[in-house]
Design an enzyme around this catalytic site. Structure first.
Site, PDB file in Angstrom:
ATOM      1  CG  HIS A 109      58.053  26.968 105.414  1.00  0.00           C
ATOM      2  ND1 HIS A 109      57.190  27.788 104.520  1.00  0.00           N
ATOM      3  CD2 HIS A 109      59.012  26.486 104.831  1.00  0.00           C
ATOM      4  CE1 HIS A 109      57.599  27.643 103.461  1.00  0.00           C
ATOM      5  NE2 HIS A 109      58.865  26.889 103.270  1.00  0.00           N
ATOM      6  CB  SER A 110      53.907  30.153 107.548  1.00  0.00           C
ATOM      7  OG  SER A 110      55.002  30.790 107.035  1.00  0.00           O
TER       8      SER A 110
ATOM      9  CG  HIS B 228      55.513  23.920 102.798  1.00  0.00           C
ATOM     10  ND1 HIS B 228      56.874  24.056 103.599  1.00  0.00           N
ATOM     11  CD2 HIS B 228      55.967  23.496 101.710  1.00  0.00           C
ATOM     12  CE1 HIS B 228      57.872  23.843 102.938  1.00  0.00           C
ATOM     13  NE2 HIS B 228      57.382  23.818 101.840  1.00  0.00           N
TER      14      HIS B 228
ATOM     15  CD  GLN C 156      63.283  18.831  93.428  1.00  0.00           C
ATOM     16  OE1 GLN C 156      62.405  18.256  93.145  1.00  0.00           O
ATOM     17  NE2 GLN C 156      63.218  20.138  94.177  1.00  0.00           N
TER      18      GLN C 156
ATOM     19  N   GLY D 284      53.399  26.748  94.564  1.00  0.00           N
ATOM     20  CA  GLY D 284      53.650  28.135  95.178  1.00  0.00           C
ATOM     21  C   GLY D 284      54.254  28.854  94.155  1.00  0.00           C
TER      22      GLY D 284
ATOM     23  CE  LYS E  90      61.260  31.064  98.420  1.00  0.00           C
ATOM     24  NZ  LYS E  90      61.835  29.801  98.341  1.00  0.00           N
TER      25      LYS E  90
ATOM     26  CB  SER F 153      57.776  31.199 104.122  1.00  0.00           C
ATOM     27  OG  SER F 153      57.188  32.396 104.638  1.00  0.00           O
TER      28      SER F 153
HETATM   29  P1  AMP Z   1      59.408  22.836  98.629  1.00  0.00           P
HETATM   30  O1  AMP Z   1      58.967  22.034  99.953  1.00  0.00           O
HETATM   31  O2  AMP Z   1      60.325  23.832  99.066  1.00  0.00           O
HETATM   32  O3  AMP Z   1      59.702  21.948  97.319  1.00  0.00           O
HETATM   33  O4  AMP Z   1      57.907  23.463  98.395  1.00  0.00           O
HETATM   34  C1  AMP Z   1      56.741  23.007  98.228  1.00  0.00           C
HETATM   35  C2  AMP Z   1      55.727  23.752  97.624  1.00  0.00           C
HETATM   36  O5  AMP Z   1      55.504  24.801  98.529  1.00  0.00           O
HETATM   37  C3  AMP Z   1      56.194  24.513  96.091  1.00  0.00           C
HETATM   38  O6  AMP Z   1      55.065  24.614  95.444  1.00  0.00           O
HETATM   39  C4  AMP Z   1      56.595  25.731  96.410  1.00  0.00           C
HETATM   40  O7  AMP Z   1      56.569  26.570  95.431  1.00  0.00           O
HETATM   41  C5  AMP Z   1      55.735  25.987  97.921  1.00  0.00           C
HETATM   42  N1  AMP Z   1      56.317  27.014  98.590  1.00  0.00           N
HETATM   43  C6  AMP Z   1      57.408  26.821  99.373  1.00  0.00           C
HETATM   44  N2  AMP Z   1      57.632  28.281  99.865  1.00  0.00           N
HETATM   45  C7  AMP Z   1      56.545  28.755  99.734  1.00  0.00           C
HETATM   46  C8  AMP Z   1      56.527  30.245 100.183  1.00  0.00           C
HETATM   47  N3  AMP Z   1      57.099  31.067 100.885  1.00  0.00           N
HETATM   48  N4  AMP Z   1      55.131  30.692  99.580  1.00  0.00           N
HETATM   49  C9  AMP Z   1      54.236  30.082  98.617  1.00  0.00           C
HETATM   50  N5  AMP Z   1      54.445  28.898  98.438  1.00  0.00           N
HETATM   51  C10 AMP Z   1      55.535  28.384  98.829  1.00  0.00           C
END
Ligand code: AMP
Length: 287
Positions: free
Chosen positions: A38-39, A41, A65, A151, A153, A188
């Site tokens: 998504h945005s 990423h 995890q 991120g 996040k 996001s």
């Molecule tokens: P995930 O696919 O949820 O494991 O996230 C992959 C990477 O994208 C991780 O480093 C997250 O912290 C980052 N990420 C996911 N959502 C966001 C967001 N809204 N803002 C910034 N980074 C994000």
């Protein structure tokens, strides 16, 4: 291995295909993800694209995890859509291994996340950060990036990854990307796709609570906690309700509770369930 099209990345499914794709690469930047891009990423990919010769995005839903009652089986997966997003962001290589490829045998040796890994997300999701750090270490060894983007996040995750890199002397630079929000303020997340319209409306209380907490910062740590808790108490009575998992104001170095006289930056972090969906959010609070 799927070869690069004029605009698309190479898609490598095995370590061998990855090595071949990176044979002549230098200045490699890695963006680890679980797909369903998504945005948020995209903002990580842009950061990587701006400073790397070669950008690798890993797409791997890491079973290690997820807890036994979590959404591993149902986590959204669409490699075709993810590859198109990567193409739009100028990514060079998508590394998308199968579970069997990453874990051909049960993982015996893992990376222990220590006490920081037992707090907040780690308390709610036992073993989560051991799973995260183990797969991140494996990805670092497979991709051998010069830097990797994570991120904010997932504030506790990036703090633990930084700590792993320091404590284990891993030769990679960790780059933090600011938390990215949807236009309505919701952080996001791939899991936002689970929310109904009404659930999404209730879920906006998370970002509102963080804003209220940050605005109370001049009054100190206790005011921050009280202001954000008030918003979440109201949201607990909403329809559908926001069921709080934790709300914590923590020291960013340890993720232990910030003391009443804490000075400097703290992290205000929240996790809650709306319907069947678990959401997290956080913001930096200057104290
Ligand atoms: P995930 O696919 O949820 O494991 O996230 C992959 C990477 O994208 C991780 O480093 C997250 O912290 C980052 N990420 C996911 N959502 C966001 C967001 N809204 N803002 C910034 N980074 C994000």
């Amino acid at each position: 291995m799927t070869p690069p099209t004029q605009h698309g990345p190479v898609v490598a499914r095995t370590p061998e295909e990855l090595r071949a794709a990176l044979a002549d690469a230098d200045g490699v930047g890695l963006v680890p993800t679980m797909g369903s891009l998504h945005s948020g990423h995209r903002s990580l990919m842009r950061l990587a694209r701006g400073r790397a010769g070669t950008v690798v995005v890993s797409v791997f839903v890491n079973p290690l995890q997820f807890g036994p009652d979590e959404d591993f089986e149902h986590y959204p997966r669409d490699l075709g859509a993810d590859t198109r997003v990567c193409a739009e962001e100028g990514v060079d290589v998508v590394f998308a291994p199968e579970t069997q490829t990453m874990y051909p045998a049960p993982q015996m040796v893992t990376v222990d996340a220590g006490t920081m890994g037992e707090r907040l997300e780690g308390a709610s999701r036992p073993g989560h950060f051991t799973g995260v750090l183990t797969v991140v270490a494996k990805l670092f060894h497979l991709v051998r990036p010069d830097f990797a983007v994570f991120g904010e996040k997932d504030a506790q995750q990036i703090a633990l990854v930084r700590r792993m890199v320091t404590d284990l002397n891993l030769p990679v630079e960790i780059v933090g990307a600011p938390l990215s929000r949807d236009p309505d303020g919701l952080a996001s997340s791939s899991r936002n796709a689970y929310l109904s319209e009404q659930e999404r409306t209730s879920a906006l209380a998370l970002s509102r609570a963080l804003t209220a907490g940050r605005e109370a910062a001049p009054g100190g740590a206790e005011d921050v906690r009280a202001a954000s808790r008030k918003v979440l108490d109201e949201a607990a009575a909403a329809d559908p309700p926001v069921r709080l998992d934790y709300l914590a104001l923590v020291d960013p170095a340890t993720f232990g509770e910030a003391s009443a006289d804490h000075r400097g930056e703290a992290v205000l972090a929240v996790a809650a369930r709306v319907g069947g969906t678990r959401l997290i959010d956080n913001t930096a609070v200057p104290l």
